[in-house]
Write a protein that holds these residues in place. Structure first.
Motif, PDB file in Angstrom:
ATOM      1  N   LEU A   1       0.820  -1.207   0.000  1.00  0.00           N
ATOM      2  CA  LEU A   1       0.000   0.000   0.000  1.00  0.00           C
ATOM      3  C   LEU A   1       0.854   1.257   0.000  1.00  0.00           C
ATOM      4  O   LEU A   1       1.946   1.287   0.561  1.00  0.00           O
ATOM      5  CB  LEU A   1      -0.892   0.016   1.248  1.00  0.00           C
ATOM      6  N   ARG A   2       0.327   2.325  -0.602  1.00  0.00           N
ATOM      7  CA  ARG A   2       1.035   3.612  -0.555  1.00  0.00           C
ATOM      8  C   ARG A   2       1.076   4.123   0.886  1.00  0.00           C
ATOM      9  O   ARG A   2       2.027   4.755   1.298  1.00  0.00           O
ATOM     10  CB  ARG A   2       0.331   4.626  -1.455  1.00  0.00           C
ATOM     11  N   GLY A   3       0.032   3.854   1.631  1.00  0.00           N
ATOM     12  CA  GLY A   3      -0.030   4.199   3.054  1.00  0.00           C
ATOM     13  C   GLY A   3      -1.022   3.248   3.692  1.00  0.00           C
ATOM     14  O   GLY A   3      -1.810   2.616   2.999  1.00  0.00           O
ATOM     15  N   THR A   4      -0.981   3.114   4.996  1.00  0.00           N
ATOM     16  CA  THR A   4      -1.883   2.170   5.656  1.00  0.00           C
ATOM     17  C   THR A   4      -2.929   2.911   6.485  1.00  0.00           C
ATOM     18  O   THR A   4      -2.746   4.074   6.835  1.00  0.00           O
ATOM     19  CB  THR A   4      -1.093   1.211   6.569  1.00  0.00           C
ATOM     20  N   GLY A   5      -4.015   2.218   6.772  1.00  0.00           N
ATOM     21  CA  GLY A   5      -5.034   2.778   7.658  1.00  0.00           C
ATOM     22  C   GLY A   5      -6.201   3.428   6.967  1.00  0.00           C
ATOM     23  O   GLY A   5      -7.079   3.986   7.625  1.00  0.00           O
ATOM     24  N   GLY A   6      -6.254   3.375   5.620  1.00  0.00           N
ATOM     25  CA  GLY A   6      -7.353   3.990   4.903  1.00  0.00           C
ATOM     26  C   GLY A   6      -8.598   3.117   4.859  1.00  0.00           C
ATOM     27  O   GLY A   6      -8.580   1.953   5.257  1.00  0.00           O
ATOM     28  N   MET A   7      -9.690   3.688   4.345  1.00  0.00           N
ATOM     29  CA  MET A   7     -10.970   2.985   4.339  1.00  0.00           C
ATOM     30  C   MET A   7     -10.954   1.753   3.450  1.00  0.00           C
ATOM     31  O   MET A   7     -11.476   0.704   3.812  1.00  0.00           O
ATOM     32  CB  MET A   7     -12.089   3.943   3.902  1.00  0.00           C
ATOM     33  N   TRP A   8     -10.349   1.842   2.255  1.00  0.00           N
ATOM     34  CA  TRP A   8     -10.396   0.666   1.378  1.00  0.00           C
ATOM     35  C   TRP A   8      -9.568  -0.472   1.956  1.00  0.00           C
ATOM     36  O   TRP A   8      -9.960  -1.640   1.855  1.00  0.00           O
ATOM     37  CB  TRP A   8      -9.991   1.032  -0.050  1.00  0.00           C
ATOM     38  N   GLU A   9      -8.446  -0.143   2.609  1.00  0.00           N
ATOM     39  CA  GLU A   9      -7.623  -1.185   3.221  1.00  0.00           C
ATOM     40  C   GLU A   9      -8.374  -1.855   4.374  1.00  0.00           C
ATOM     41  O   GLU A   9      -8.321  -3.080   4.551  1.00  0.00           O
ATOM     42  CB  GLU A   9      -6.304  -0.591   3.742  1.00  0.00           C
ATOM     43  N   HIS A  10      -9.083  -1.032   5.144  1.00  0.00           N
ATOM     44  CA  HIS A  10      -9.861  -1.554   6.279  1.00  0.00           C
ATOM     45  C   HIS A  10     -10.947  -2.515   5.783  1.00  0.00           C
ATOM     46  O   HIS A  10     -11.136  -3.603   6.336  1.00  0.00           O
ATOM     47  CB  HIS A  10     -10.477  -0.384   7.040  1.00  0.00           C
ATOM     48  N   THR A  11     -11.649  -2.108   4.722  1.00  0.00           N
ATOM     49  CA  THR A  11     -12.704  -2.959   4.170  1.00  0.00           C
ATOM     50  C   THR A  11     -12.127  -4.235   3.576  1.00  0.00           C
ATOM     51  O   THR A  11     -12.700  -5.324   3.731  1.00  0.00           O
ATOM     52  CB  THR A  11     -13.490  -2.190   3.094  1.00  0.00           C
ATOM     53  N   ALA A  12     -10.984  -4.123   2.881  1.00  0.00           N
ATOM     54  CA  ALA A  12     -10.349  -5.299   2.294  1.00  0.00           C
ATOM     55  C   ALA A  12      -9.973  -6.307   3.379  1.00  0.00           C
ATOM     56  O   ALA A  12     -10.170  -7.518   3.218  1.00  0.00           O
ATOM     57  CB  ALA A  12      -9.107  -4.884   1.503  1.00  0.00           C
ATOM     58  N   GLU A  13      -9.448  -5.810   4.485  1.00  0.00           N
ATOM     59  CA  GLU A  13      -9.060  -6.702   5.579  1.00  0.00           C
ATOM     60  C   GLU A  13     -10.268  -7.456   6.124  1.00  0.00           C
ATOM     61  O   GLU A  13     -10.204  -8.676   6.365  1.00  0.00           O
ATOM     62  CB  GLU A  13      -8.386  -5.899   6.691  1.00  0.00           C
ATOM     63  N   HIS A  14     -11.378  -6.756   6.322  1.00  0.00           N
ATOM     64  CA  HIS A  14     -12.580  -7.408   6.860  1.00  0.00           C
ATOM     65  C   HIS A  14     -13.164  -8.400   5.856  1.00  0.00           C
ATOM     66  O   HIS A  14     -13.638  -9.473   6.244  1.00  0.00           O
ATOM     67  CB  HIS A  14     -13.620  -6.347   7.224  1.00  0.00           C
ATOM     68  N   THR A  15     -13.133  -8.042   4.570  1.00  0.00           N
ATOM     69  CA  THR A  15     -13.655  -8.943   3.544  1.00  0.00           C
ATOM     70  C   THR A  15     -12.818 -10.206   3.463  1.00  0.00           C
ATOM     71  O   THR A  15     -13.356 -11.318   3.355  1.00  0.00           O
ATOM     72  CB  THR A  15     -13.666  -8.235   2.172  1.00  0.00           C
ATOM     73  N   ALA A  16     -11.497 -10.049   3.532  1.00  0.00           N
ATOM     74  CA  ALA A  16     -10.604 -11.210   3.495  1.00  0.00           C
ATOM     75  C   ALA A  16     -10.814 -12.096   4.718  1.00  0.00           C
ATOM     76  O   ALA A  16     -10.867 -13.331   4.612  1.00  0.00           O
ATOM     77  CB  ALA A  16      -9.151 -10.744   3.413  1.00  0.00           C
ATOM     78  N   ARG A  17     -10.954 -11.481   5.883  1.00  0.00           N
ATOM     79  CA  ARG A  17     -11.135 -12.246   7.125  1.00  0.00           C
ATOM     80  C   ARG A  17     -12.421 -13.071   7.072  1.00  0.00           C
ATOM     81  O   ARG A  17     -12.451 -14.217   7.515  1.00  0.00           O
ATOM     82  CB  ARG A  17     -11.144 -11.303   8.318  1.00  0.00           C
ATOM     83  N   ALA A  18     -13.470 -12.481   6.513  1.00  0.00           N
ATOM     84  CA  ALA A  18     -14.744 -13.209   6.407  1.00  0.00           C
ATOM     85  C   ALA A  18     -14.619 -14.430   5.500  1.00  0.00           C
ATOM     86  O   ALA A  18     -15.372 -15.394   5.646  1.00  0.00           O
ATOM     87  CB  ALA A  18     -15.828 -12.274   5.871  1.00  0.00           C
ATOM     88  N   ALA A  19     -13.636 -14.390   4.575  1.00  0.00           N
ATOM     89  CA  ALA A  19     -13.422 -15.518   3.672  1.00  0.00           C
ATOM     90  C   ALA A  19     -12.359 -16.479   4.200  1.00  0.00           C
ATOM     91  O   ALA A  19     -11.985 -17.423   3.506  1.00  0.00           O
ATOM     92  CB  ALA A  19     -13.009 -14.997   2.292  1.00  0.00           C
TER      93      ALA A  19
END
Length: 339
Positions: free
Chosen positions: A63-81
């Motif tokens: 990532l260019r930087g961490t802690g943004g909204m799309w990264e947060h959503t991606a993490e939750h989506t991956a965890r659910a899978a």
């Protein structure tokens, strides 16, 4: 694992099946195994499980930087899978960008999300050819055949400019990111096209692009003021530039119609609420993971380039009307330095 089998009174193979999530285990036996695991504090050997499965159940993210909204959503989506996310920041540095990607690949992640910074990525080509699923987020990987999900950059700029044109503005300026960057290039090109389609001249002073920072914004605003017909409206290319414009214009922001690409936190609470083009950041994160999972399930599927729509938040800043031409010209003449 042998201790668990002995304490639970089941076969070693049954414990293995429960630990690996297999469904062909009697519910009562599975319950005994789980309670015994909890009581003994047993932890499976994850490295051995990865070898058996051929999967690490992790997704890497450069990532260019961490802690943004799309990264947060991606993490939750991956965890659910059933996947964990391993993320690192590249800080827009080409050397660090290469280091992060190579390091994530060495950790044998199952898939990789990349936020490209414009640098060539020959080291990633070999990984993709070897079967690593890669998804580019926010901008495509121009030298790697990978799936990608981006926002409608051109459509967002076009909507902002058309809104200002509809309010009567004809002298409109643009300050945006460097055009070496995919998003910066598309947004600047869309701005120029909109003016040309409206029959308006695109002067050098009306479009400023470069590395976002206070100096670049100050220079752009200075050139705008020196125009023979100073702009009555301004479109900014990202939130970093937008905040710089707001800081440097101060109270004078109310004299100029402004439309910003990217959401600004608490934009509606500013003394002069700012109109924004909003990206679907949650959609970016969710779609990135969905593309990775689809590629894992079907490696030979056709490459996809998904463009997500943007939305507008219309506030006071874009509703400032242009002053009458005669009054504007007199005001500019009064500001001109005497010889």
């Amino acid at each position: 694992m042998r201790d668990v089998a002995r304490e639970a009174g089941v076969a070693l193979r049954t414990v293995s099946r429960v630990v690996n999530g297999e469904s062909n285990v009697n519910a009562e036996m599975a319950g005994r195994v789980h309670s015994t695991i909890a009581r003994l504090g047993y932890r499976p050997d994850e490295r051995a499980r990865q070898l058996r499965r051929g999967s690490s159940q992790t997704i890497g993210a450069a990532l260019r930087g961490t802690g943004g909204m799309w990264e947060h959503t991606a993490e939750h989506t991956a965890r659910a899978a059933g996947f964990m996310t391993l993320a690192a920041s590249t800080e827009d540095d080409p050397a660090l960008y290469a280091q992060v990607i190579e390091s994530l690949c060495q950790r044998r992640v199952d898939g990789l999300m990349v936020e490209p910074i414009g640098a060539a990525t020959p080291y990633l080509v070999a990984e993709v050819e070897a079967g690593l699923p890669v998804v580019a987020v926010d901008r495509p990987l121009e030298d790697v055949p990978a799936d990608s999900v981006v926002s409608d950059n051109a459509g967002g700029i076009r909507a902002a400019v058309e809104h200002l044109l509809a309010r009567g503005h004809r002298e409109i300026a643009y300050i945006g990111d460097s055009e070496r960057i995919y998003t910066g290039r598309l947004r600047a090109e869309a701005f120029r096209s909109c003016l040309q389609e409206a029959g308006l001249a695109v002067e050098d002073a009306s479009v400023t692009t470069g590395e976002a920072g206070p100096e670049m914004v100050a220079d752009a605003l200075d050139r705008m003021r020196r125009c023979s017909a100073p702009p009555t409206a301004l479109v900014t290319g990202n939130n970093v530039i937008s905040w710089q414009v707001l800081r440097q214009l101060g109270p004078a922001i109310g004299e100029l119609a402004v439309f910003c690409f990217d959401s600004l936190e608490n934009a509606e609470l500013l003394a002069h609420p700012v109109s924004t083009v909003n990206q679907d950041l949650e959609g970016l994160g969710r779609t990135a993971v969905d593309l990775l999972l689809a590629r894992l399930a079907e490696p030979e599927r056709e490459r996809q380039h998904i463009i997500l729509p943007v939305s507008l938040s219309i506030r006071a800043s874009s509703e400032v009307p242009p002053p009458p031409r005669a009054r504007r010209r007199r005001a500019h003449k009064a500001q001109a330095p005497s010889s």
